[in-house]
Scaffold this motif. Structure first.
Motif, PDB file in Angstrom:
ATOM      1  N   VAL A 193      13.964   0.695   8.989  1.00 41.02           N
ATOM      2  CA  VAL A 193      14.135  -0.852   8.597  1.00 41.02           C
ATOM      3  C   VAL A 193      13.285  -1.413   8.100  1.00 41.02           C
ATOM      4  O   VAL A 193      12.044  -0.938   8.238  1.00 41.02           O
ATOM      5  N   ARG A 194      13.304  -2.462   7.120  1.00 35.44           N
ATOM      6  CA  ARG A 194      12.175  -3.101   6.596  1.00 35.44           C
ATOM      7  C   ARG A 194      12.387  -4.460   7.201  1.00 35.44           C
ATOM      8  O   ARG A 194      13.262  -5.041   7.669  1.00 35.44           O
ATOM      9  N   ALA A 195      11.186  -5.182   7.143  1.00 32.57           N
ATOM     10  CA  ALA A 195      10.985  -6.396   7.681  1.00 32.57           C
ATOM     11  C   ALA A 195      11.959  -7.619   6.999  1.00 32.57           C
ATOM     12  O   ALA A 195      12.179  -8.340   7.898  1.00 32.57           O
ATOM     13  N   ASP A 196      12.242  -7.330   5.892  1.00 28.67           N
ATOM     14  CA  ASP A 196      13.166  -8.418   5.379  1.00 28.67           C
ATOM     15  C   ASP A 196      14.406  -8.614   6.143  1.00 28.67           C
ATOM     16  O   ASP A 196      15.225  -9.480   6.099  1.00 28.67           O
ATOM     17  N   ASP A 197      14.859  -7.512   6.910  1.00 29.56           N
ATOM     18  CA  ASP A 197      16.219  -7.550   7.507  1.00 29.56           C
ATOM     19  C   ASP A 197      16.078  -8.470   8.871  1.00 29.56           C
ATOM     20  O   ASP A 197      17.290  -8.566   9.308  1.00 29.56           O
ATOM     21  N   SER A 271      11.257  -1.875  -7.504  1.00 28.35           N
ATOM     22  CA  SER A 271      10.469  -2.936  -7.232  1.00 28.35           C
ATOM     23  C   SER A 271       9.238  -2.611  -6.548  1.00 28.35           C
ATOM     24  O   SER A 271       8.513  -3.642  -6.207  1.00 28.35           O
ATOM     25  N   GLY A 272       9.283  -1.671  -5.672  1.00 30.67           N
ATOM     26  CA  GLY A 272       8.460  -1.337  -4.728  1.00 30.67           C
ATOM     27  C   GLY A 272       8.293  -1.968  -2.971  1.00 30.67           C
ATOM     28  O   GLY A 272       7.163  -2.352  -2.669  1.00 30.67           O
ATOM     29  N   GLU A 273       9.663  -2.264  -3.053  1.00 29.24           N
ATOM     30  CA  GLU A 273       9.921  -2.981  -1.760  1.00 29.24           C
ATOM     31  C   GLU A 273       9.651  -2.045  -0.532  1.00 29.24           C
ATOM     32  O   GLU A 273       9.466  -2.517   0.668  1.00 29.24           O
ATOM     33  N   GLU A 274       9.877  -0.751  -0.568  1.00 30.45           N
ATOM     34  CA  GLU A 274      10.058   0.023   0.377  1.00 30.45           C
ATOM     35  C   GLU A 274       8.599   0.296   1.188  1.00 30.45           C
ATOM     36  O   GLU A 274       8.629  -0.059   2.397  1.00 30.45           O
ATOM     37  N   ASP A 275       7.696   0.829   0.614  1.00 30.67           N
ATOM     38  CA  ASP A 275       6.438   1.236   1.210  1.00 30.67           C
ATOM     39  C   ASP A 275       5.571   0.101   0.720  1.00 30.67           C
ATOM     40  O   ASP A 275       4.373   0.444   0.174  1.00 30.67           O
ATOM     41  N   ARG A 276       5.458  -0.987   1.070  1.00 36.41           N
ATOM     42  CA  ARG A 276       4.807  -2.272   0.399  1.00 36.41           C
ATOM     43  C   ARG A 276       3.452  -2.187   1.100  1.00 36.41           C
ATOM     44  O   ARG A 276       2.561  -2.836   0.334  1.00 36.41           O
ATOM     45  N   TYR A 277       3.222  -1.818   2.150  1.00 34.83           N
ATOM     46  CA  TYR A 277       1.958  -1.765   2.743  1.00 34.83           C
ATOM     47  C   TYR A 277       0.909  -0.383   2.314  1.00 34.83           C
ATOM     48  O   TYR A 277      -0.221  -0.515   1.804  1.00 34.83           O
ATOM     49  N   SER A 278       1.635   0.718   2.366  1.00 35.52           N
ATOM     50  CA  SER A 278       0.990   1.924   1.996  1.00 35.52           C
ATOM     51  C   SER A 278       1.171   2.305   0.323  1.00 35.52           C
ATOM     52  O   SER A 278       0.064   3.056  -0.016  1.00 35.52           O
ATOM     53  N   ARG A 279       1.942   1.675  -0.232  1.00 33.51           N
ATOM     54  CA  ARG A 279       2.144   2.027  -1.710  1.00 33.51           C
ATOM     55  C   ARG A 279       2.503   3.505  -2.076  1.00 33.51           C
ATOM     56  O   ARG A 279       1.950   3.953  -2.933  1.00 33.51           O
ATOM     57  N   PHE A 335       1.117  11.600  -4.649  1.00 31.73           N
ATOM     58  CA  PHE A 335       1.252  10.719  -5.757  1.00 31.73           C
ATOM     59  C   PHE A 335       0.296   9.480  -5.895  1.00 31.73           C
ATOM     60  O   PHE A 335      -0.266   9.135  -4.765  1.00 31.73           O
ATOM     61  N   THR A 336       0.192   8.909  -7.086  1.00 30.84           N
ATOM     62  CA  THR A 336      -0.621   7.749  -7.427  1.00 30.84           C
ATOM     63  C   THR A 336       0.082   6.713  -6.385  1.00 30.84           C
ATOM     64  O   THR A 336       1.335   6.790  -6.209  1.00 30.84           O
ATOM     65  N   PRO A 337      -0.978   5.702  -5.860  1.00 29.89           N
ATOM     66  CA  PRO A 337      -0.322   4.679  -5.187  1.00 29.89           C
ATOM     67  C   PRO A 337       0.576   3.718  -6.106  1.00 29.89           C
ATOM     68  O   PRO A 337       0.239   3.591  -7.514  1.00 29.89           O
ATOM     69  N   PHE A 338       1.694   3.349  -5.611  1.00 39.18           N
ATOM     70  CA  PHE A 338       2.492   2.611  -6.629  1.00 39.18           C
ATOM     71  C   PHE A 338       2.004   1.398  -7.313  1.00 39.18           C
ATOM     72  O   PHE A 338       2.395   0.976  -8.513  1.00 39.18           O
ATOM     73  N   ASP A 339       1.227   0.761  -6.684  1.00 36.60           N
ATOM     74  CA  ASP A 339       0.612  -0.635  -7.334  1.00 36.60           C
ATOM     75  C   ASP A 339      -0.509  -0.267  -8.477  1.00 36.60           C
ATOM     76  O   ASP A 339      -0.785  -1.270  -9.063  1.00 36.60           O
ATOM     77  N   ALA A 340      -0.717   1.080  -8.780  1.00 43.20           N
ATOM     78  CA  ALA A 340      -1.483   1.483  -9.989  1.00 43.20           C
ATOM     79  C   ALA A 340      -0.654   1.561 -10.934  1.00 43.20           C
ATOM     80  O   ALA A 340      -0.916   1.582 -12.234  1.00 43.20           O
ATOM     81  N   LEU A 341       0.667   1.409 -10.951  1.00 41.89           N
ATOM     82  CA  LEU A 341       1.654   1.578 -12.201  1.00 41.89           C
ATOM     83  C   LEU A 341       1.783  -0.021 -12.690  1.00 41.89           C
ATOM     84  O   LEU A 341       1.880  -1.136 -11.817  1.00 41.89           O
ATOM     85  N   SER A 342       1.616   0.024 -13.895  1.00 40.38           N
ATOM     86  CA  SER A 342       2.029  -1.353 -14.629  1.00 40.38           C
ATOM     87  C   SER A 342       3.537  -1.631 -14.757  1.00 40.38           C
ATOM     88  O   SER A 342       4.331  -0.690 -14.341  1.00 40.38           O
TER      89      SER A 342
END
Lengths: 370, 279
Positions: A193-197, A271-279, A335-342
């Motif tokens: 589950v994600r925090a948004d729920d 959108s990168g919502e799933e692993d928002r802390y670990s990327r 894999f590269t951290p997701f926030d490295a993607l433009s």
């Protein structure tokens, strides 16, 4: 506003079936003080009519959203009122507002209209692929349990670095079998589950599982207080392993799951919502694609006979997505951290994934499972 | 019933406010002769909305909310521009008024050309009523159609009636003030209204699908002061209060209000200061 039609709650069920003619039956949504009932809707692409009943105590503004963009809305629905809203929707995942801002948002899935299935194949033909898929799921659950145990142990021992490294590895197995996660909804909720729920977001006691631990490891950089969550995660994984042997996978779930999973990646996960802390989102995407690919591979012989073009096209799309994801592989197999993607990189991924989802969504129809 | 009343009161006030300000302004500046034109604009807009609502209803077409939002946004911007110009013209006039009183006002008005100025105000009244009118008509139609008793439509109509009274009271109240006080107090008040209009324009553009930035919620007063209570409704109708505004709306509201208030109040002091020309 137009002529009153009898309320047709039944249409809400996932498979509206071929009975769905041109004039769409209204889809009923009831909004209460707590949220929408049902909280998740699925409608075919094209024109839909929603009948929104306001059973809450507040004036309602019902919106269909894509991110922050309002796709359609109806304002000023007063308590006790029913208003209808017709919308022409493209396939994809949307959200709907459910009363107060603090209420969880509902999801609205719009599936691509299934192409007519000329003479569905013999249902018996599905038995083989289904059995093979069951074995695959069992194997993944086994590996998932093992990796989760290692991950949990690292968390509990306070070895943050090791736990961080194990996090995406354990999840990978789970993400591969996500098409069938709805068959063990309770465990899925507590593990993924994600925090948004939650009303209170990250502070909510119901926020447990992988993402709770992820938040601890990355955002708080501490394993303090994570012990109970770690224990619970392992208990859930063990329970999943116990249940999986007896689990019956309905054919429609397996076949539809491949599309559903990829659709979810295209519509919300990108959108990168799933692993928002670990990327580590790309790990998940990759595992999702693998899981969908497995299903497609098992069904390929059945589909190839009827629609070779479709098979060739889907193969090509899978390869394109694989190649795109391959760009972000690191040397150690991660894999590269997701926030490295433009944003551009993300959009480049989104296109082919959406195409893939649209094609896969016709699989059910092709196999006569709608 | 109460909620239907409040919704119509809010929609009504949003329209009545602008009409009331225009009426008060015309009366104060001795141009009462233009009032029939303003009333004409109001009645025409109301009839047009009613006709359009009934027409769409008859052919079973749906209320095109996106276009409606777009129109609301554009009109809100126009209204904000007009009110703002008016306020700063007042500030300038207030200064000369001290010495020359009404004559100066007439002279200032004369410069802009009487006919065109009055006509613009009539159009403004038309737009202000039209802006809220369509939404109201559809809401009214829905209340009549659903079997929820007579209380709801009656409540809605009472809401409109009261909002008209608010508009009239505003115009009359403005007339009773002397010219200097009128300029000073309504000026400040109108700046708040204008800030609300600008924020609502941004919201309308978001709902029309044109603007999707800064949409994170700034704060949520939904439990403290819900917009569907009496106070919430009045604040929404008059100052554009939102129980849970997006950051963009807050920024527009404050970004306009603070410098505008500063400019208005600083300029009203007798010390001659550098004064921007507002067109």
């Amino acid at each position: 506003m137009t002529a009153r039609r009898p309320a047709a709650l039944a249409v809400l069920l996932l498979s509206a079936g071929p009975a769905l003619a041109e004039a769409p039956e209204p889809v009923a949504v009831t909004v209460t003080d707590k949220g929408c009932e049902p909280a998740a809707l699925t409608v075919p692409a094209g024109k839909s009519v929603f009948r929104i009943s306001n059973k809450s105590r507040r004036v309602l503004e019902w919106e269909i959203l894509q991110g922050t963009m309002i796709v359609e809305e109806r304002e000023n629905i007063i308590p006790g009122f029913v208003q209808s809203l017709s919308a022409t929707l493209q396939p994809g995942r949307y959200e709907m507002t459910c009363g107060l801002l603090s209420n969880p948002k509902g999801t609205l899935t719009v599936t691509a209209a299934a192409a007519a299935a000329p003479g569905a194949p013999d249902p018996m033909a599905l038995v083989g692929p289904l059995a093979a898929y069951k074995l695959y799921v069992m194997g993944e659950v086994e590996a998932f349990h093992k990796q989760t145990a290692a991950f949990v142990e690292a968390v509990k021992a306070g070895r943050i670095g090791e736990a961080k490294a194990l996090y995406p590895v354990a999840r990978r197995h789970y993400e591969r079998i996500e098409p069938v996660a709805s068959l063990f909804n309770d465990l899925d909720k507590s593990m993924d589950v994600r925090a948004d729920d939650f009303e209170r977001k990250e502070a909510d006691p119901g926020f447990t599982g992988f993402h709770r631990l992820e938040k601890g490891l990355w955002a708080d950089a501490s394993t303090e207080g994570l012990g109970a969550y770690a224990d619970r995660l392992l208990a859930d994984a063990t329970e999943l392993k116990r249940r999986i042997t007896d689990l019956t996978i309905p054919p429609a779930k397996m076949v539809g799951g491949a599309a559903g999973l990829i659709e979810e990646v295209a519509a919300t996960k990108i959108s990168g919502e799933e692993d928002r802390y670990s990327r580590t989102d790309l790990w998940d995407f990759h595992a999702n694609v693998e899981g969908a690919r497995k299903i497609f591979d098992l069904l390929r012989p059945l589909v190839a006979a009827r629609d070779p073009d479709f098979v060739a096209r889907t193969e090509k799309n899978f390869s394109r997505v694989d190649a795109l994801l391959g760009k972000y592989r690191t040397e150690d197999g991660g894999f590269t951290p997701f926030d490295a993607l433009s944003d551009r990189d993300r959009n480049a991924l989104k296109g082919p994934i959406t195409v893939l989802a649209e094609d896969l969504s016709t699989l059910r129809g092709k196999l006569g499972l709608d | 019933m109460l909620i239907a009343f409040l919704i119509m009161l809010r929609e009504g006030i949003e329209a009545a406010l602008i009409v009331g300000i225009i009426a008060g302004y015309l009366a104060q500046t001795g141009r009462r002769a233009w009032m029939p034109a303003v009333w004409g604009g109001v009645v025409l807009a109301a009839l047009l909305c009613l006709g359009l609502g009934l027409g769409l209803q008859a052919i079973g077409a749906e209320f095109p909310q996106k276009q409606q939002e777009l129109a609301e946004g554009v009109i809100a911007l126009l209204a904000a521009g007009m009110l703002c110009t008016m306020v700063f013209w007042m500030r300038k006039a207030a200064r000369s008024v001290r010495a020359e009183l009404h004559g100066a006002v007439d002279q200032a008005l004369g410069r802009h050309g009487k006919a065109r100025g009055g006509f613009a105000l009539a159009v403004m009244a038309f737009l202000a009523v039209g802006r809220e009118g369509l939404e109201s008509v559809f809401f009214l139609l829905a209340t009549v159609q659903q079997d929820v008793g007579w209380g709801v439509p009656v409540g809605a109509l009472l809401g409109i009636a009261l909002s008209v009274l608010v508009g009239v009271a505003l115009a009359k109240g403005a007339v009773r003030l002397d010219l200097r006080r009128f300029f000073r107090w309504t000026g400040v008040f109108i700046l708040f209204v204008t800030a609300g209009l600008l924020a609502s324009a941004l919201k309308a553009f978001h709902e029309a699908g044109l603007w999707n930035h800064l949409q994170a919620t700034a704060f949520d007063l939904g439990h403290v002061l819900p917009a569907d209570t009496v106070l919430g409704t009045l604040l929404t109708g008059i100052f554009g209060y939102q129980e849970a505004p997006a950051w963009g709306e807050v920024l527009v509201y404050l970004g306009f209000l603070i410098p505008a208030l500063w400019a208005f109040l600083a300029g009203a002091r007798p010390t001659p200061a550098a004064q921007p020309r507002h067109a």
